[in-house]
Design a protein around this motif. Structure first.
Motif, PDB file in Angstrom:
ATOM      1  N   MET A 205       0.850  -1.212   0.059  1.00 20.85           N
ATOM      2  CA  MET A 205      -0.030   0.029   0.011  1.00 20.85           C
ATOM      3  C   MET A 205       1.019   1.375  -0.074  1.00 20.85           C
ATOM      4  SD  MET A 205      -3.454   0.538   0.236  1.00 20.85           S
ATOM      5  CE  MET A 205      -3.819  -1.216   0.485  1.00 20.85           C
ATOM      6  N   GLN A 206       0.489   2.065  -0.999  1.00 19.63           N
ATOM      7  CA  GLN A 206       1.382   3.469  -1.118  1.00 19.63           C
ATOM      8  C   GLN A 206       0.702   4.366  -0.915  1.00 19.63           C
ATOM      9  OE1 GLN A 206       3.921   3.365  -4.614  1.00 19.63           O
ATOM     10  NE2 GLN A 206       3.508   5.197  -4.843  1.00 19.63           N
ATOM     11  N   ALA A 207       1.034   5.529   0.141  1.00 14.27           N
ATOM     12  CA  ALA A 207       0.342   7.005  -0.059  1.00 14.27           C
ATOM     13  C   ALA A 207       0.541   7.741  -1.316  1.00 14.27           C
ATOM     14  CB  ALA A 207       1.009   7.653   1.282  1.00 14.27           C
ATOM     15  N   GLU A 208      -0.510   8.638  -1.686  1.00 17.86           N
ATOM     16  CA  GLU A 208      -0.384   9.052  -2.802  1.00 17.86           C
ATOM     17  C   GLU A 208      -0.923  10.538  -2.533  1.00 17.86           C
ATOM     18  OE1 GLU A 208       0.567   8.165  -5.880  1.00 17.86           O
ATOM     19  OE2 GLU A 208       0.508   5.901  -5.590  1.00 17.86           O
ATOM     20  N   SER A 209      -0.415  11.348  -3.439  1.00 15.27           N
ATOM     21  CA  SER A 209      -0.779  12.695  -3.256  1.00 15.27           C
ATOM     22  C   SER A 209      -1.659  13.207  -4.217  1.00 15.27           C
ATOM     23  CB  SER A 209       0.555  13.777  -3.216  1.00 15.27           C
ATOM     24  OG  SER A 209       1.162  13.827  -4.403  1.00 15.27           O
ATOM     25  N   ALA A 210      -2.366  14.302  -4.456  1.00 15.71           N
ATOM     26  CA  ALA A 210      -2.971  14.662  -5.432  1.00 15.71           C
ATOM     27  C   ALA A 210      -2.226  15.069  -6.930  1.00 15.71           C
ATOM     28  CB  ALA A 210      -3.804  16.220  -5.363  1.00 15.71           C
ATOM     29  N   GLU A 211      -0.785  15.304  -6.692  1.00 16.70           N
ATOM     30  CA  GLU A 211      -0.054  15.350  -7.840  1.00 16.70           C
ATOM     31  C   GLU A 211       0.392  13.972  -8.469  1.00 16.70           C
ATOM     32  OE1 GLU A 211       0.558  16.949  -4.527  1.00 16.70           O
ATOM     33  OE2 GLU A 211      -0.358  18.703  -5.501  1.00 16.70           O
ATOM     34  N   SER A 212       0.638  13.244  -7.568  1.00 21.43           N
ATOM     35  CA  SER A 212       0.833  11.989  -7.733  1.00 21.43           C
ATOM     36  C   SER A 212       0.005  10.870  -8.553  1.00 21.43           C
ATOM     37  CB  SER A 212       1.712  11.018  -6.886  1.00 21.43           C
ATOM     38  OG  SER A 212       0.831  10.649  -5.846  1.00 21.43           O
ATOM     39  N   TRP A 213      -1.332  11.250  -8.425  1.00 25.75           N
ATOM     40  CA  TRP A 213      -2.736  10.781  -8.681  1.00 25.75           C
ATOM     41  C   TRP A 213      -2.654  10.685 -10.255  1.00 25.75           C
ATOM     42  CZ3 TRP A 213      -5.760   8.248  -5.357  1.00 25.75           C
ATOM     43  CH2 TRP A 213      -6.952   7.936  -5.921  1.00 25.75           C
TER      44      TRP A 213
ATOM     45  N   ASP B 174      -3.997  11.313 -14.071  1.00 22.16           N
ATOM     46  CA  ASP B 174      -4.785  12.393 -14.785  1.00 22.16           C
ATOM     47  C   ASP B 174      -5.814  11.602 -15.414  1.00 22.16           C
ATOM     48  OD1 ASP B 174      -2.873  14.468 -14.303  1.00 22.16           O
ATOM     49  OD2 ASP B 174      -2.239  14.306 -16.027  1.00 22.16           O
ATOM     50  N   ASP B 175      -5.778  10.201 -15.689  1.00 19.25           N
ATOM     51  CA  ASP B 175      -6.863   9.507 -16.565  1.00 19.25           C
ATOM     52  C   ASP B 175      -7.560   8.387 -15.389  1.00 19.25           C
ATOM     53  OD1 ASP B 175      -4.660   7.602 -16.131  1.00 19.25           O
ATOM     54  OD2 ASP B 175      -5.093   6.711 -18.413  1.00 19.25           O
ATOM     55  N   ALA B 176      -7.556   8.778 -14.387  1.00 22.19           N
ATOM     56  CA  ALA B 176      -8.100   7.891 -13.230  1.00 22.19           C
ATOM     57  C   ALA B 176      -9.764   7.998 -13.152  1.00 22.19           C
ATOM     58  CB  ALA B 176      -7.585   8.169 -11.792  1.00 22.19           C
TER      59      ALA B 176
END
Length: 187
Positions: A1-9, A11-13
């Motif tokens: 499990m990896q923490a994500e930020s809005a910047e690492s999310w 674009d096509d999710a």
């Protein structure tokens, strides 16, 4: 499990489901997919990584295994080894990259790809843009929004519902971002 930020999310999710429970004792999660497998839910089964969102908290995890189970999808995500860890993910929405969706055949479309397309009739009259898709059980329905004037004379948003069936939908041109329909503006 990896923490994500809005910047690492990505674009096509695209949101494709939500984790509703744990499944079994070994860290599997149960997902309520927004579409059944074979009808878009297969995007969950095809993706190698899921992005999870709950409020402002973002995570991602590799998908080690996934399968259809009854009316849901169950999966083992990397980093989850027991039921308690899986239970902590209840309420997270599940997103996958649009690029992970399986290819479709001719004249098949994912709903997400139809949103925002212009809708015009065969006479060239602009009817609006696809704002949403509705499943009424018998077929999918395009929900079209267009600029209108309210009863009070103020600008408003009008709505048209057009069944997404061959008798009404003549052409879907995703490149031109246009759907041509056999439908009149006053229907």
């Amino acid at each position: 499990m990896q923490a994500e930020s809005a910047e690492s999310w990505p674009d096509d999710a695209i949101e494709v489901g939500a984790i509703v429970d744990a499944y079994g004792l070994k860290g599997w999660v149960k997902v309520a997919a927004h579409a059944n497998a074979g009808q878009g839910g297969d995007a969950l089964l095809n993706a190698k990584r899921w992005w999870l969102l709950k409020g402002h908290e973002r995570k991602s995890a590799p998908v080690e295994q996934s399968k259809v189970h009854s009316d849901s999808i169950v999966a083992q995500l990397g980093g989850l080894s027991d039921r308690d860890a899986a239970l902590l993910l209840r309420g997270y929405s599940v997103h996958v990259r649009r690029g992970d969706f399986p290819s479709l055949g001719a004249d098949e479309y994912y709903w997400v790809d139809l949103l925002g397309l212009d809708v015009v009739n065969e006479a060239g009259v602009e009817l609006g843009k696809v704002a949403d898709m509705i499943d009424n059980g018998a077929q999918s329905v395009l929900r079209i929004e267009y600029p209108a004037t309210g009863k009070d004379g103020k600008p408003a948003t009008g709505e048209r519902l057009i069944p997404f069936v061959g008798v009404y939908v003549k052409t879907v041109d995703q490149t031109a971002k246009r759907i041509i329909v056999d439908w009149e503006a006053d229907y």
